[in-house]
Scaffold this motif. Sequence first.
Motif, PDB file in Angstrom:
ATOM      1  N   GLY A 120       0.866  -1.167   0.000  1.00 37.80           N
ATOM      2  CA  GLY A 120       0.000   0.000   0.000  1.00 37.80           C
ATOM      3  C   GLY A 120       0.901   1.215   0.000  1.00 37.80           C
ATOM      4  O   GLY A 120       1.727   1.377   0.916  1.00 37.80           O
ATOM      5  N   GLU A 131      -7.541  -3.639  -2.406  1.00 40.53           N
ATOM      6  CA  GLU A 131      -6.887  -3.480  -3.705  1.00 40.53           C
ATOM      7  C   GLU A 131      -7.524  -2.365  -4.529  1.00 40.53           C
ATOM      8  O   GLU A 131      -8.746  -2.233  -4.605  1.00 40.53           O
ATOM      9  CB  GLU A 131      -6.949  -4.790  -4.485  1.00 40.53           C
ATOM     10  CG  GLU A 131      -6.206  -4.732  -5.818  1.00 40.53           C
ATOM     11  CD  GLU A 131      -6.182  -6.080  -6.532  1.00 40.53           C
ATOM     12  OE1 GLU A 131      -5.385  -6.240  -7.460  1.00 40.53           O
ATOM     13  OE2 GLU A 131      -6.983  -6.967  -6.149  1.00 40.53           O
ATOM     14  N   MET A 145      -3.849   6.632  -2.611  1.00 40.67           N
ATOM     15  CA  MET A 145      -3.376   5.400  -1.978  1.00 40.67           C
ATOM     16  C   MET A 145      -3.565   4.271  -2.980  1.00 40.67           C
ATOM     17  O   MET A 145      -4.675   4.067  -3.488  1.00 40.67           O
ATOM     18  CB  MET A 145      -4.147   5.114  -0.696  1.00 40.67           C
ATOM     19  CG  MET A 145      -3.829   3.762  -0.062  1.00 40.67           C
ATOM     20  SD  MET A 145      -2.101   3.580   0.461  1.00 40.67           S
ATOM     21  CE  MET A 145      -2.095   4.610   1.943  1.00 40.67           C
ATOM     22  N   ASN A 147      -3.168   0.281  -3.355  1.00 40.71           N
ATOM     23  CA  ASN A 147      -2.934  -1.055  -2.800  1.00 40.71           C
ATOM     24  C   ASN A 147      -2.871  -2.012  -3.979  1.00 40.71           C
ATOM     25  O   ASN A 147      -3.877  -2.239  -4.657  1.00 40.71           O
ATOM     26  CB  ASN A 147      -4.063  -1.453  -1.847  1.00 40.71           C
ATOM     27  CG  ASN A 147      -3.965  -0.756  -0.502  1.00 40.71           C
ATOM     28  OD1 ASN A 147      -3.267   0.240  -0.356  1.00 40.71           O
ATOM     29  ND2 ASN A 147      -4.663  -1.264   0.479  1.00 40.71           N
TER      30      ASN A 147
END
Length: 204
Positions: A82, A110, A123, A125
């Motif tokens: 992440g 995700e 962000m 992931n």
Amino acid sequence: MHCKRLIASALTLSFAMLAALQSVDAAERVKVRGTVESLDGYTLKVKSRDGDDVTVALKSGWQVDGVVQAAVSDIKPGDFVGIASQPTSSGINGAIEVVIFPASMKGTGEGDRPWDSAPNGSMTNATVANAVTSVNGPTLTLTYKGGERKINIPKGTPVVTLAAATKNDLKPGAGVFITGERSGDSTVSANRVAVGLNGTTPPM
């Protein structure tokens, strides 16, 4: 009479559903970053980075994750990470912080989404497809369902991973990161707390 009762029951159900939806809307998703002041049963008191006193109501069955320092060299192709990042003049996002997830957590959250740790932050992931060494640090190609993103990791970027922890690690002064819901009374409710171990400050 029977028809009136059915209508009344339907109206009652409709109002109940509306109230439930309103209560969901009223709950604001928030992130709490700061240090532990105290833990008393299911009530965690946190001093936020902004200096505010925050009360966190921990839900039944709440869990705690430890956060420990890692290194860029620990990141390998196939790892799930992440990474919080923001745009740079090069056209490739620059990392603000990196979390290396344990293999058991691969796929957690995700995707790519906005993140509030920096202006225009995001962000991501995703799985590390490959890494290319550059003057400014490695550039990772991250792949997730529906897309991919290249992110450069400048020297000095905080890199952490997760480790086992217990509520006993929530000691006064320990750094924490919490995602939860804030209701009208300003209390934040949460079912998970990330706590820094061995003096680590969760960079999330």
